[in-house]
Structure formats: C-alpha cells, structure tokens
Motif scaffolding. Sequence first.
Motif, PDB file in Angstrom:
ATOM      1  N   VAL A  56       0.817  -1.217   0.000  1.00 20.57           N
ATOM      2  CA  VAL A  56       0.000   0.000   0.000  1.00 20.57           C
ATOM      3  C   VAL A  56       0.848   1.264   0.000  1.00 20.57           C
ATOM      4  O   VAL A  56       0.340   2.352  -0.248  1.00 20.57           O
ATOM      5  N   CYS A  57       2.145   1.120   0.267  1.00 18.87           N
ATOM      6  CA  CYS A  57       3.036   2.269   0.161  1.00 18.87           C
ATOM      7  C   CYS A  57       3.721   2.285  -1.206  1.00 18.87           C
ATOM      8  O   CYS A  57       4.911   2.574  -1.315  1.00 18.87           O
ATOM      9  N   PHE A  87       7.753   6.772  -2.033  1.00 18.99           N
ATOM     10  CA  PHE A  87       7.626   7.569  -0.823  1.00 18.99           C
ATOM     11  C   PHE A  87       8.324   8.920  -0.993  1.00 18.99           C
ATOM     12  O   PHE A  87       9.130   9.336  -0.181  1.00 18.99           O
ATOM     13  N   THR A  88       8.004   9.597  -2.107  1.00 21.91           N
ATOM     14  CA  THR A  88       8.599  10.906  -2.376  1.00 21.91           C
ATOM     15  C   THR A  88       7.508  11.941  -2.629  1.00 21.91           C
ATOM     16  O   THR A  88       7.802  13.046  -3.078  1.00 21.91           O
ATOM     17  N   GLY A  89       6.249  11.568  -2.393  1.00 25.13           N
ATOM     18  CA  GLY A  89       5.156  12.534  -2.420  1.00 25.13           C
ATOM     19  C   GLY A  89       5.020  13.264  -3.739  1.00 25.13           C
ATOM     20  O   GLY A  89       5.259  12.712  -4.805  1.00 25.13           O
ATOM     21  N   ARG A  91       6.786  15.561  -5.027  1.00 27.44           N
ATOM     22  CA  ARG A  91       8.029  15.766  -5.782  1.00 27.44           C
ATOM     23  C   ARG A  91       8.277  14.605  -6.727  1.00 27.44           C
ATOM     24  O   ARG A  91       8.676  14.770  -7.871  1.00 27.44           O
ATOM     25  N   ILE A 122      14.610   3.915  -1.684  1.00 26.21           N
ATOM     26  CA  ILE A 122      13.293   4.491  -1.421  1.00 26.21           C
ATOM     27  C   ILE A 122      13.465   5.836  -0.721  1.00 26.21           C
ATOM     28  O   ILE A 122      14.353   5.992   0.115  1.00 26.21           O
ATOM     29  N   GLY A 123      12.611   6.805  -1.059  1.00 27.26           N
ATOM     30  CA  GLY A 123      12.541   8.025  -0.253  1.00 27.26           C
ATOM     31  C   GLY A 123      13.302   9.209  -0.811  1.00 27.26           C
ATOM     32  O   GLY A 123      13.268  10.283  -0.226  1.00 27.26           O
TER      33      GLY A 123
ATOM     34  N   GLY B 323      13.376   3.985   4.235  1.00 27.16           N
ATOM     35  CA  GLY B 323      12.506   3.531   3.141  1.00 27.16           C
ATOM     36  C   GLY B 323      12.101   2.078   3.320  1.00 27.16           C
ATOM     37  O   GLY B 323      11.013   1.664   2.927  1.00 27.16           O
ATOM     38  N   VAL B 326       9.095   1.938   5.488  1.00 28.61           N
ATOM     39  CA  VAL B 326       7.917   2.254   4.672  1.00 28.61           C
ATOM     40  C   VAL B 326       7.442   1.008   3.934  1.00 28.61           C
ATOM     41  O   VAL B 326       6.256   0.653   3.945  1.00 28.61           O
ATOM     42  N   ALA B 336      -3.372   1.358   5.758  1.00 29.48           N
ATOM     43  CA  ALA B 336      -2.327   2.370   5.863  1.00 29.48           C
ATOM     44  C   ALA B 336      -2.525   3.319   4.698  1.00 29.48           C
ATOM     45  O   ALA B 336      -3.004   2.923   3.648  1.00 29.48           O
ATOM     46  N   ARG B 338      -0.316   5.848   2.532  1.00 32.33           N
ATOM     47  CA  ARG B 338       1.066   6.280   2.296  1.00 32.33           C
ATOM     48  C   ARG B 338       1.256   7.757   2.605  1.00 32.33           C
ATOM     49  O   ARG B 338       2.271   8.156   3.179  1.00 32.33           O
ATOM     50  N   LEU B 341       1.524   8.628   6.410  1.00 37.11           N
ATOM     51  CA  LEU B 341       2.486   7.841   7.175  1.00 37.11           C
ATOM     52  C   LEU B 341       3.672   8.690   7.643  1.00 37.11           C
ATOM     53  O   LEU B 341       4.183   9.507   6.884  1.00 37.11           O
ATOM     54  N   ALA B 351      10.400  11.090   8.246  1.00 38.23           N
ATOM     55  CA  ALA B 351       9.454  11.221   7.137  1.00 38.23           C
ATOM     56  C   ALA B 351       8.087  11.515   7.716  1.00 38.23           C
ATOM     57  O   ALA B 351       7.708  10.964   8.751  1.00 38.23           O
ATOM     58  N   GLY B 354       4.067  11.246   3.933  1.00 39.86           N
ATOM     59  CA  GLY B 354       4.377  10.604   2.656  1.00 39.86           C
ATOM     60  C   GLY B 354       5.682  10.977   2.001  1.00 39.86           C
ATOM     61  O   GLY B 354       5.949  10.556   0.886  1.00 39.86           O
ATOM     62  N   LEU B 355       6.496  11.757   2.678  1.00 36.63           N
ATOM     63  CA  LEU B 355       7.829  12.021   2.117  1.00 36.63           C
ATOM     64  C   LEU B 355       8.783  12.467   3.218  1.00 36.63           C
ATOM     65  O   LEU B 355       8.369  12.699   4.352  1.00 36.63           O
ATOM     66  N   ALA B 356      10.079  12.543   2.872  1.00 36.86           N
ATOM     67  CA  ALA B 356      11.089  12.911   3.854  1.00 36.86           C
ATOM     68  C   ALA B 356      10.785  14.298   4.403  1.00 36.86           C
ATOM     69  O   ALA B 356      10.306  15.165   3.674  1.00 36.86           O
ATOM     70  N   ASP B 358      11.395  18.077   5.519  1.00 43.07           N
ATOM     71  CA  ASP B 358      12.157  19.076   4.775  1.00 43.07           C
ATOM     72  C   ASP B 358      13.567  19.246   5.311  1.00 43.07           C
ATOM     73  O   ASP B 358      14.530  19.333   4.571  1.00 43.07           O
TER      74      ASP B 358
END
Lengths: 407, 407
Positions: A56-57, A87-89, A91, A122-123, B323, B326, B336, B338, B341, B351, B354-356, B358
């Motif tokens: 799901v991720c 998992f980089t949204g 971006r 990932i990420g 990652g 995740v 879940a 994404r 999360l 994170a 859904g992403l790292a 900032d």
Amino acid sequence: MTDVSPLARPFPALPAISGVTPRVARAHYKTWDRCDLTYVELSEGTTVAGVFTRNVCCSTEVEMGRESAALGKARALVVNAGNSNAFTGFRGREAVEQICDQVAAHLGCTPSDVFVSSTGVIGVPLPKDKAREGVAAALAAEPCSWETAAETIGTTDTFAKGATSSAMIGGTKVQLAGIIKGSGMIAPDMATMLGYIFTDAAIAPALLQQMLSAANKRSFSCITVDSDTSTSDTVLVFATGKAGNVPLVSMDDPGADAFQAALDDICLQLAHLVVRDGEGAQKFIEIEVTGAVSDASARKIGLSVANSPLVKTAIAGEDANWGRVVMAVGKAGEPADRDKLAIRFADKWVAQAGLAVDSYDEAPITAHLKGQDIRIGVDLGLGEGRATVWTCDLTHGYISINADYRS
Amino acid sequence: MTDVSPLARPFPALPAISGVTPRVARAHYKTWDRCDLTYVELSEGTTVAGVFTRNVCCSTEVEMGRESAALGKARALVVNAGNSNAFTGFRGREAVEQICDQVAAHLGCTPSDVFVSSTGVIGVPLPKDKAREGVAAALAAEPCSWETAAETIGTTDTFAKGATSSAMIGGTKVQLAGIIKGSGMIAPDMATMLGYIFTDAAIAPALLQQMLSAANKRSFSCITVDSDTSTSDTVLVFATGKAGNVPLVSMDDPGADAFQAALDDICLQLAHLVVRDGEGAQKFIEIEVTGAVSDASARKIGLSVANSPLVKTAIAGEDANWGRVVMAVGKAGEPADRDKLAIRFADKWVAQAGLAVDSYDEAPITAHLKGQDIRIGVDLGLGEGRATVWTCDLTHGYISINADYRS
C-alpha cells in the motif's frame, strides 16, 4: 558490483519483436559508470496489460502505471535504475509526469501511453533535471540489444535476465521476448520486481490482462527471495500486433490457449531467473506442496516454507534439517494435520505420517543438498490442493549486501 | 558455545518462592558436558495456567501440557534440553508419558500434574532410557539455584535469563520469579519459547489463566527474532499459594490488579531477555506503532517491520534506510495511507505525510543507530490503535548459527 550469482544463466538469444525498439542512456542517477535509463518505443496500436505490487506504500510509478494500463494502450516504456522514487510525495509525482510529458511530446501520443518504472533506494525524489537529460539522450540514442536493455534496468542484479517463447495463432507464429530485474525485496504479492514482456501478437487489452493475471499467479506470485514485498513491483506485457494474426479477443479464439501457454512459459522462465539472482543466493530451491485443502492453501504453505529463515539457512548449510520444514508448515496458519504430514527432499521421503521414516538414511539427502538445485516436497494428505513455489537460500551474502546497501 | 550476546543482562537476584524447589541433572541427550534436565517440584495445591504455540505441528509436550493446564493443578515441571521431541509421533508420546508416570509415582500425584517441555532438534524421538535415568538423577539431586535452572533449560542461548517482580494482595506481599529460554525460531503466536514463572500467591486457576493470557498479549506475543514460530513454545505460571494471601478468584478481588501488573512486568522482562539473546543479535530494536485503526492492526504492522529482513539488516549495518520501514508497513496487509504515514528513529521524525521531512538531517539518526538500543516509531495517522513490538537485528551471526546448527 557483487560477483555474478553462482546460479546465473547465460543471456539467451532473444528475437527482435516487430514494433519494439529499445534504447538506453545515462541519466547519472547515481555516481556510477553505466547506463541507467532504458527507453522502449512501441509502435502505434500496441496493447498493454500489467500486474503491480499490492504494497500500500507503492510508488507513484505504480499508481500511474495501474491507471494507464487500465486504458489498454501503450507507446513507450521508461525504466529508471538506482532510484525507486517511492515515498517521495508530490516531488516524485512531478518527476514521473515530466517524463511522460516529454516522451508524449516526442511521439505525438498522450502521456498515459507512456509507462514509467523506477527501482533503487526508497525516499529520494527522482531528480527532474537528470531525468530530462537522460530521456533526451535515450530518445536520440541508437537502438540497443535486449541484453543491453536487460543490463540497464538492473540494480543489485548480478546478471542480465531474459527469456523468450512463441506460439501459433491460427497460421501465424507470434513471438515473445521478456526482460526482468530483481533481486532483493522480492516477495511478490500479485506482481513483482520489474518485468517486461514484448510480443508481436495482436491481442485485445482485456484478454491480455486476463492472460497476464493467470500467468502471474503461477509464476511471479510463487517466488520469494526475502519475504519483503517491494513498493515498485511491476510486470507489463506489450503486444504490438505486428505479427498480423487475427486479433485475439477471447479465450475461445483459436490460438488463445497456445498464447496463454507461451505467456505462462516466459513468465515462469523470468520468475526463475529472479530467484537465481536472489541476493546472496547459492542454491535454487523448489518447494512442491501437494495434498492441501486447496491450491491457495498449498501456495501459502509453500511460501511459509520458502520464507522461513531457518529453512533457508539450513539449505545454505547443506543440512538435512527437515524438522524446520515441519515447523514452517505448522506456522503457515493453513489446515494441516501433523500426523498426516510427509516431507521429502528430491524424491526421497524423510518423514511420513508424523514421524521420520523407519529406514531413514541421510546420505542421499545430504548428497542432494550439496547440489545447486534443491527440491523439497510437502504432502499434507488432506486434499487435492497443490502449488509449486521457488526461492533461494539465505546466506552471508544476503547480510553483506543489505547491511551495506545505501553507503 | 557461541560468545555471549553483546545485549546480555546479568542474572538478577531472584527470591526463593515458597513451595518451589528446582533441581537439575544430566540426561546426556547430546554429547555435551552440561546438565540438560531440569526438574521443579511444586507443593500440593499449586495452581497452573499456560499459553502454548499455535504452530499446528506442535510437539506432544505442547499437546499434553495444554490438556493438563486446563485441569488447573500442578506438582512438577520437567524440562529437557537438546531434543524438542517434536514430530516424533507415538515414539515421542511414549517418552513424555513415561516421564509423567515416573514423576507421578515419586510424588504420589496423577501424571497430569506433571508438565514436560522439550526443546532442541525436531524429529528425533526423546530417548526413553536417557530420560528415565535423567529424571531419577534429578529426583535425587540437591536443590539448585534459579540461575542453574535457567542455564539448564537453555539450548543455543548464550546467557541465563531470569526476572522477578512482586505485588501486594490485601496485606500480603507475593513474589514472582521467572526463567526463560530462547533464542531462535522465535515468533510467538499466542505464546513463545519455554518460559516458567513461579509465585507464592494463591490464585484460582481460571483467573490465573485469564491473567497470563492478558500478560502474554502484551509481552511474548509482541516479540520476534526470526519470524519462525516454534513447535514447542510454552509459557507456564505456577502459583503455590504459600504466601497465605486470601486466594484471588476474580479480577474484582482486592490485589488482583496489582498481581496482574506484577505478572505483566515479569512477562515483559522475560520477553525482552529473549530478544536480547536472539541468535546473532547485536542490537535491541523497539518498534512503536501509533495511529493505526486498531491495536491488533498496529501489532501486525509492528511485526511486519520487526520481521523484515531488509529492515533488520539495515539496522545491523547502522544504515538509516527508513525507506525499508515504509516498505514493511506497506506490505503488512493492514490499513495504511502512504500520504499520512510518518516514520521516526528515536525521537527524530525522518518522514511525514508521505515524504522525507524538509529539514532531514541524517547525522543524529546515524548516531542513534550506532548504539545498542534502537527505537523506531511508525505513525499511521488513521486512528487510535497502538502497539509496541521488540526484535533484534539480522546479522552474519544468525547465518553462522543456523547454517551449521545440527552438525
């Protein structure tokens, strides 16, 4: 680069598929001296089907690929190696959309005709500038061989993996060529890894999807390296229709069975190659489960054995520790009766009806375990359900590769 | 013998429990120079409760223990080390019945008052002659310390594991002492390993069972070493009643809450010690899951992370590869989202949404990962469900131990 897997197979001679043109380029996603972007152009009228990870991720690539595959048509495939973009949204999504737009503008198609996959860490968002320059370089590159494409989609893979098969549809011979990458985070749940199959057959997308889902169930969904289901798993089949057969639209059409058989064959070949390049693998293990209450139950029991670290380390140690197989059957959460259970290595039954066979002789088992191809049989004695799954052993190599992957 | 785990804890000072007398002897189950049979005598009137493996290929010991525990009374415990006697059919059953009969004759009780556990290799029937002589030697032996008993129940364990707690029931102080063994094939499903807790409290067996089941859910059921569920897992609590408290029969009785808290405490201590002696363990990992749709869902997600070979090898490599966390959340098969999360190491969110994050700075994370006690947080952002699970890392040590276990 790790040493080539001892279970490696030489890259086979794959036929050119009419309407399919692979190219590769350097996007410099990592500081490595290799091509890491693969671009495959597909002729107009190409149909497509796909199976994708159920994690799901999942990555943006998987989300968008699932939507585009549902539309049934394709003009291009782009595969990025070294960055999974998962998992980089927003971006990550922007980077994939940019690639689709860039290729669509070049081909004069819609962005949803362009399929993108990415694997690697990932990420970390896929860098847009590198992607743009990489795609531009690939669009301008000379066509390359299947082997070069197979090498370029790889990451921790130690050898290039490809397979071929063919079928007669009516009087027309159609050909299939496929490439695939592994080789860690492999525990397909509906689909797995990155695999691409190309055929010149003409097949309606709905039927192609039905056939791929069936083939997937018997191949990619029956392998595991480490029980970890990737966020990026994707298998796509592209059918250009250039062979000129009467297009298949239903399983009742002449030749549909033959094509299904050819698709099953190539999927199984590719799935086995992924196991043969499992991280740290020294042995290829086949687990055949019979006598379960259903095929689905047999597959769950098979995967419970295939994912057991204790079974996998025993095989690595060439240790005929069949008790660990018993344990793994028992923990699967599926119907099993200890006192009906039988276990064999190769064709030798070591335990039956809940205890070791009377004449148990470990010598031939130990000899079998010294080989590279290990066969384990589990008979539940309950019903007609059966499944075969494949995995590799768990070795120091797996630990070394994965305790030190990103650095 | 492997080196002592770097995560080992010294054996604590355990109180004598009135009505409980441990003894050990050599049954010579393996060709080793150590005691391998533990015998604990319990005074008349002792009540008992147990939780057992749900592996359907469980041992005779587990089957018989489950039946006897349901009767609620106990006079003795016998623990064999080096042979699990699992998957040995009628031969294995005969050996356990012989032990129960021999001890019952000595004590003048019924065979169902005698609890037997065995761990070690699967599939080899417990040798009856060795068991008979071992039990006879133990019956005649001098009482031993808790530490000696804890050492004697161990197999691949690298240190003796024990814990204590206490509670006030009415005006009476009751004490608990527990010993436990691990340390591979640890993925408790309802119960785990061999763990024994002794108390001088007076508690009705039905209540004791209810309390143990509750404590188990928050302790043994929340640890994993290698995802492999043993065929022999057993945790038993024996209550001699010698403290003289007004016997507890319901959770509404004064002191019941206090005893539950003491039982929770000792179970969690023992569970953590098993993880600290996980095969090859170099790091103790706590995974706290919050924001799940339910507590059960949170536990499943936590165990998916705790059982992921890729997460465990990343921790072994001191690699802040979040990652993989995740991925493991996504493959758990639980609700879940994404894009809601969030993941943290120690108290640092790496994170979110859904992403790292900032301002992601890997330096403090890497510093945390160099320590022995690693904390990972997962927030699902969906609900109020929460769970904490514990595991260890996956190292070359695990491979070495398990690729070469039987030889």
